[in-house]
Scaffold this motif. Sequence first.
Motif, PDB file in Angstrom:
ATOM      1  N   PRO A  48      22.692 -46.017  -9.945  1.00 49.24           N
ATOM      2  CA  PRO A  48      21.417 -45.389 -10.344  1.00 49.24           C
ATOM      3  C   PRO A  48      20.975 -45.853 -11.733  1.00 49.24           C
ATOM      4  O   PRO A  48      21.798 -46.106 -12.614  1.00 49.24           O
ATOM      5  CB  PRO A  48      21.751 -43.889 -10.362  1.00 49.24           C
ATOM      6  N   ALA A  49      19.665 -45.984 -11.905  1.00 48.51           N
ATOM      7  CA  ALA A  49      19.113 -46.398 -13.195  1.00 48.51           C
ATOM      8  C   ALA A  49      19.493 -45.388 -14.268  1.00 48.51           C
ATOM      9  O   ALA A  49      19.459 -44.184 -14.038  1.00 48.51           O
ATOM     10  CB  ALA A  49      17.600 -46.523 -13.097  1.00 48.51           C
ATOM     11  N   GLY A  50      19.885 -45.911 -15.421  1.00 55.02           N
ATOM     12  CA  GLY A  50      20.227 -45.063 -16.550  1.00 55.02           C
ATOM     13  C   GLY A  50      21.680 -44.662 -16.639  1.00 55.02           C
ATOM     14  O   GLY A  50      22.109 -44.122 -17.667  1.00 55.02           O
ATOM     15  N   GLN A  51      22.479 -44.925 -15.616  1.00 52.08           N
ATOM     16  CA  GLN A  51      23.899 -44.567 -15.655  1.00 52.08           C
ATOM     17  C   GLN A  51      24.670 -45.667 -16.402  1.00 52.08           C
ATOM     18  O   GLN A  51      24.623 -46.830 -16.022  1.00 52.08           O
ATOM     19  CB  GLN A  51      24.459 -44.419 -14.251  1.00 52.08           C
ATOM     20  N   ALA A  52      25.373 -45.293 -17.455  1.00 48.50           N
ATOM     21  CA  ALA A  52      26.080 -46.269 -18.280  1.00 48.50           C
ATOM     22  C   ALA A  52      27.308 -46.805 -17.558  1.00 48.50           C
ATOM     23  O   ALA A  52      28.031 -46.053 -16.898  1.00 48.50           O
ATOM     24  CB  ALA A  52      26.501 -45.623 -19.595  1.00 48.50           C
ATOM     25  N   PHE A  53      27.509 -48.117 -17.666  1.00 45.04           N
ATOM     26  CA  PHE A  53      28.711 -48.757 -17.139  1.00 45.04           C
ATOM     27  C   PHE A  53      28.874 -50.111 -17.807  1.00 45.04           C
ATOM     28  O   PHE A  53      28.022 -50.544 -18.590  1.00 45.04           O
ATOM     29  CB  PHE A  53      28.660 -48.884 -15.608  1.00 45.04           C
ATOM     30  N   ARG A  54      29.992 -50.764 -17.534  1.00 46.28           N
ATOM     31  CA  ARG A  54      30.258 -52.098 -18.061  1.00 46.28           C
ATOM     32  C   ARG A  54      30.081 -53.102 -16.938  1.00 46.28           C
ATOM     33  O   ARG A  54      30.598 -52.905 -15.848  1.00 46.28           O
ATOM     34  CB  ARG A  54      31.684 -52.196 -18.610  1.00 46.28           C
ATOM     35  N   LEU A  55      29.369 -54.164 -17.243  1.00 42.51           N
ATOM     36  CA  LEU A  55      29.139 -55.239 -16.295  1.00 42.51           C
ATOM     37  C   LEU A  55      29.957 -56.436 -16.733  1.00 42.51           C
ATOM     38  O   LEU A  55      29.859 -56.882 -17.879  1.00 42.51           O
ATOM     39  CB  LEU A  55      27.644 -55.589 -16.270  1.00 42.51           C
ATOM     40  N   GLY A  56      30.762 -56.977 -15.830  1.00 41.31           N
ATOM     41  CA  GLY A  56      31.599 -58.120 -16.176  1.00 41.31           C
ATOM     42  C   GLY A  56      31.399 -59.259 -15.216  1.00 41.31           C
ATOM     43  O   GLY A  56      31.157 -59.055 -14.022  1.00 41.31           O
ATOM     44  N   GLY A  57      31.458 -60.475 -15.750  1.00 42.55           N
ATOM     45  CA  GLY A  57      31.312 -61.668 -14.925  1.00 42.55           C
ATOM     46  C   GLY A  57      31.175 -62.893 -15.806  1.00 42.55           C
ATOM     47  O   GLY A  57      31.577 -62.880 -16.968  1.00 42.55           O
ATOM     48  N   MET A  58      30.593 -63.940 -15.240  1.00 38.25           N
ATOM     49  CA  MET A  58      30.384 -65.187 -15.964  1.00 38.25           C
ATOM     50  C   MET A  58      28.899 -65.339 -16.277  1.00 38.25           C
ATOM     51  O   MET A  58      28.045 -64.974 -15.461  1.00 38.25           O
ATOM     52  CB  MET A  58      30.845 -66.376 -15.111  1.00 38.25           C
TER      53      MET A  58
END
Length: 143
Positions: A48-58
Amino acid sequence: MRAKHQRLTLAIIAIVAVVAAGFLALFGLRDNAALFRTPAEISAEPVPAGQAFRLGGMVAQGSIEELPDGVSIRFLVQDAEAQVPVVYAGITPDLFAENSGVVAEGALDANGVFVADHILAKHDENYMPPELADVDLVGDPRQ
């Protein structure tokens, strides 16, 4: 009150205190805990928009572009299955580059763009600080 009732009362009070402490800890972490997700996980199960999280990748090759405001950049974070557009305003770490690992902290906006608050660049396991590049690590330093 008999001793048996006193022990039972103390046990009930202790259980209630432990449960209350657990609820307080969960309530305190609610806004600070950030889950880690990859682009493939986001495409499979939208966040959902606005929910904080960490995005990982290249960081995708050729995707870093400076935006007209001169402070913000846009790039794509990808894995083997999906890509997520990211916008970040600020100074990037020295190791931030195309085809390198990255972890971004932030949230998706209503358009599906990840708006990053922090960028963490990752280096490979063969990284050597420039100051130590000339040091011979094969031999025993005490000899």
